[in-house]
Design a protein around this motif. Structure first.
Motif, PDB file in Angstrom:
ATOM      1  N   GLU A   1     -25.555  50.515 129.157  1.00 35.81           N
ATOM      2  CA  GLU A   1     -24.654  49.526 130.097  1.00 35.81           C
ATOM      3  C   GLU A   1     -24.103  48.542 129.140  1.00 35.81           C
ATOM      4  OE1 GLU A   1     -26.291  47.888 133.559  1.00 35.81           O
ATOM      5  OE2 GLU A   1     -27.047  49.666 134.318  1.00 35.81           O
ATOM      6  N   VAL A   2     -24.879  47.957 128.377  1.00 35.43           N
ATOM      7  CA  VAL A   2     -24.385  46.724 127.450  1.00 35.43           C
ATOM      8  C   VAL A   2     -23.285  47.433 126.699  1.00 35.43           C
ATOM      9  CG1 VAL A   2     -24.853  45.112 125.733  1.00 35.43           C
ATOM     10  CG2 VAL A   2     -26.405  45.722 127.439  1.00 35.43           C
ATOM     11  N   LEU A   3     -23.558  48.613 125.914  1.00 34.49           N
ATOM     12  CA  LEU A   3     -22.241  49.176 125.078  1.00 34.49           C
ATOM     13  C   LEU A   3     -21.084  49.295 125.658  1.00 34.49           C
ATOM     14  CD1 LEU A   3     -21.605  50.223 122.335  1.00 34.49           C
ATOM     15  CD2 LEU A   3     -22.700  52.391 122.904  1.00 34.49           C
ATOM     16  N   ALA A   4     -21.259  49.846 127.080  1.00 27.43           N
ATOM     17  CA  ALA A   4     -20.205  50.376 127.776  1.00 27.43           C
ATOM     18  C   ALA A   4     -19.192  49.218 128.067  1.00 27.43           C
ATOM     19  CB  ALA A   4     -20.579  51.154 128.913  1.00 27.43           C
ATOM     20  N   TYR A   5     -19.912  48.048 128.475  1.00 26.72           N
ATOM     21  CA  TYR A   5     -19.337  46.936 128.975  1.00 26.72           C
ATOM     22  C   TYR A   5     -18.484  46.215 127.590  1.00 26.72           C
ATOM     23  CZ  TYR A   5     -18.485  42.129 131.044  1.00 26.72           C
ATOM     24  OH  TYR A   5     -18.138  41.097 131.513  1.00 26.72           O
ATOM     25  N   TRP A   6     -19.335  46.154 126.608  1.00 28.60           N
ATOM     26  CA  TRP A   6     -19.065  45.504 125.276  1.00 28.60           C
ATOM     27  C   TRP A   6     -17.944  45.906 124.686  1.00 28.60           C
ATOM     28  CZ3 TRP A   6     -19.099  47.809 120.316  1.00 28.60           C
ATOM     29  CH2 TRP A   6     -19.208  46.759 119.197  1.00 28.60           C
ATOM     30  N   LYS A   7     -17.853  47.596 125.007  1.00 30.76           N
ATOM     31  CA  LYS A   7     -16.589  48.215 124.386  1.00 30.76           C
ATOM     32  C   LYS A   7     -15.091  47.838 125.332  1.00 30.76           C
ATOM     33  CE  LYS A   7     -14.666  51.385 121.750  1.00 30.76           C
ATOM     34  NZ  LYS A   7     -14.574  51.028 120.109  1.00 30.76           N
ATOM     35  N   ALA A   8     -15.633  47.733 126.418  1.00 31.83           N
ATOM     36  CA  ALA A   8     -14.418  47.651 127.633  1.00 31.83           C
ATOM     37  C   ALA A   8     -13.836  46.223 127.645  1.00 31.83           C
ATOM     38  CB  ALA A   8     -14.933  48.150 128.937  1.00 31.83           C
ATOM     39  N   ASN A   9     -14.590  45.162 127.122  1.00 36.64           N
ATOM     40  CA  ASN A   9     -14.390  43.765 127.395  1.00 36.64           C
ATOM     41  C   ASN A   9     -14.065  43.215 126.105  1.00 36.64           C
ATOM     42  OD1 ASN A   9     -14.619  43.149 130.593  1.00 36.64           O
ATOM     43  ND2 ASN A   9     -16.308  45.022 129.956  1.00 36.64           N
ATOM     44  N   GLY A  10     -13.646  43.673 125.043  1.00 41.09           N
ATOM     45  CA  GLY A  10     -13.088  43.125 123.823  1.00 41.09           C
ATOM     46  C   GLY A  10     -14.246  42.644 122.953  1.00 41.09           C
ATOM     47  N   PHE A  11     -15.221  43.357 122.898  1.00 39.30           N
ATOM     48  CA  PHE A  11     -16.329  43.267 122.038  1.00 39.30           C
ATOM     49  C   PHE A  11     -17.403  42.051 122.784  1.00 39.30           C
ATOM     50  CE2 PHE A  11     -13.351  45.106 118.951  1.00 39.30           C
ATOM     51  CZ  PHE A  11     -14.065  46.387 118.955  1.00 39.30           C
ATOM     52  N   ARG A  12     -17.484  41.775 124.058  1.00 44.03           N
ATOM     53  CA  ARG A  12     -18.143  40.943 124.474  1.00 44.03           C
ATOM     54  C   ARG A  12     -19.118  41.289 125.525  1.00 44.03           C
ATOM     55  NH1 ARG A  12     -16.927  35.623 124.149  1.00 44.03           N
ATOM     56  NH2 ARG A  12     -17.534  34.313 125.653  1.00 44.03           N
ATOM     57  N   ALA A  13     -20.499  41.277 125.268  1.00 44.72           N
ATOM     58  CA  ALA A  13     -21.475  41.689 126.132  1.00 44.72           C
ATOM     59  C   ALA A  13     -21.739  40.796 127.282  1.00 44.72           C
ATOM     60  CB  ALA A  13     -22.861  41.939 125.311  1.00 44.72           C
ATOM     61  N   GLN A  14     -22.240  41.543 128.321  1.00 41.50           N
ATOM     62  CA  GLN A  14     -22.503  40.976 129.703  1.00 41.50           C
ATOM     63  C   GLN A  14     -23.738  40.140 129.490  1.00 41.50           C
ATOM     64  OE1 GLN A  14     -23.233  44.038 129.055  1.00 41.50           O
ATOM     65  NE2 GLN A  14     -23.891  45.174 130.781  1.00 41.50           N
TER      66      GLN A  14
END
Length: 253
Positions: A146-159
Motif C-alpha cells: 500500500e505504501v509503495l503504491a501511494y508513494w509512487k502515485a503521489n510524487g514520492f510522498r508516503a501516506q
C-alpha cells in the motif's frame, strides 16, 4: 524480567541542542506494566559539541560516537546497542507526544503479524505552534504494497511518515537497517518494511516534527534533482525486488 523498547536517535552537532527537548518527551512517556525504555544516541561523527547536551547521568541512556556516514549509518550502528524487542525511531530535533510509545506497543503486541507501526504527525513550528496536514490513511492495518503504491502515485510522498516508525527489532535487522543513502534512508526502510510485512497506522499524534532552518530536509542538497531521482529509483527498486521474493514477516504469514 522487564521488557524493553529501544529508542534510537542519530545526532550531529547542529541538532544536538534539541536533545534535552527530546529527552523530556521520552521521560514523560507512560509505558505499560512490565516495560521500560532505553535511549540509544549515536553521534554521526566525533566531536565535542554533542555530549554536553546528552543526559549522561541517566543509566537508561547510551551515548556513542562513530565516523560520519549520515543518519542512516548512525542509526544502523546504534542497532548494536538495541537490546530490546522493539526499536522506535526519534530524530534528535523531534519530540514524542504523551502516549506515543504505549500506542506503538499496544498495536505490535496485539497482533504478531504486524511488523511495524506508524502514527499521525504534527509539524512543530519555530513559534511553538503545531500544524497538521491531510492525507492520513484509515486507522488500523496497512497492507503490504500500500505504501509503495501511494508513494509512487503521489510524487514520492508516503501516506505514513517514516520518522514515526516503531519496528520489531528482528525484522529491522533482517532488512539490514537503514539504506546506505545520503538522504531518504528512512523512506527506503519504510518501503522495504511495507514490501515484506503488514504495518499499522494510529490516528493519534505520535510525533512532533520540528521545522527549523538547519534541518537536513530543508537544505538545497536534499532537493537536488539528479540525486533525488537516483534516491527514489533505488528506493523503489529495492521495494519492488523484495515484493517479488517469497520471504515475508512473519515467516509463516
Amino acid at each position: 524480567m522487564r521488557r524493553r523498547i529501544v529508542i534510537i536517535t542519530a545526532v550531529h552537532g547542529p541538532s544536538a541542542h534539541f536533545l534535552p527537548d527530546a529527552y523530556k518527551s521520552i521521560r514523560e512517556q507512560e509505558l505499560p506494566e512490565g516495560w521500560e525504555w532505553h535511549w540509544v544516541i549515536q553521534q554521526d561523527g566525533k566531536s565535542d559539541d554533542v555530549a554536553p547536551h546528552v543526559p549522561l547521568d541517566d543509566e537508561r541512556v547510551t551515548f556513542r560516537q562513530g565516523r560520519p556516514g549520515g543518519p542512516g549509518v548512525a542509526r544502523t550502528i546504534a542497532l548494536a546497542h538495541a537490546d530490546g524487542e522493539y526499536v522506535k525511531i526519534l530524530d534528535a530535533d523531534d519530540q514524542l507526544p504523551p502516549g506515543a510509545l504505549a500506542r506503538d506497543l499496544a498495536a505490535l503486541e496485539a497482533d504478531p503479524g504486524i511488523g511495524w507501526a506508524t502514527s499521525r504527525v504534527l509539524d512543530l513550528m519555530p513559534d511553538g505552534s503545531h500544524v497538521g496536514f491531510p492525507g492520513d490513511p484509515e486507522p488500523g492495518p496497512v497492507e503490504r504494497g500500500e505504501v509503495l503504491a501511494y508513494w509512487k502515485a503521489n510524487g514520492f510522498r508516503a501516506q505514513v511518515h517514516p520518522a514515526t516508525l516503531c519496528v520489531r527489532r528482528d525484522l529491522l535487522v533482517a532488512l539490514g537497517g537503514w539504506m546506505a543513502l545520503p538522504a531518504s534512508e528512512d523512506t527506503g526502510l519504510l518501503l522495504a518494511l511495507n514490501a515484506t510485512s503488514r504495518g499499522w497506522f494510529s490516528p493519534e499524534v505520535g510525533l512532533l516534527y520540528r521545522k527549523w532552518p538547519g534541518q537536513a530536509t530543508g537544505q538545497a542538497t536534499h532537493t537536488d534533482t539528479d540525486e533525488r531521482d537516483a534516491r527514489m529509483a533505488v528506493v523503489e527498486a529495492r521495494a519492488r525486488a523484495l515484493a517479488q521474493f517469497t520471504w515475508r514477516y512473519p515467516a509463516d504469514g
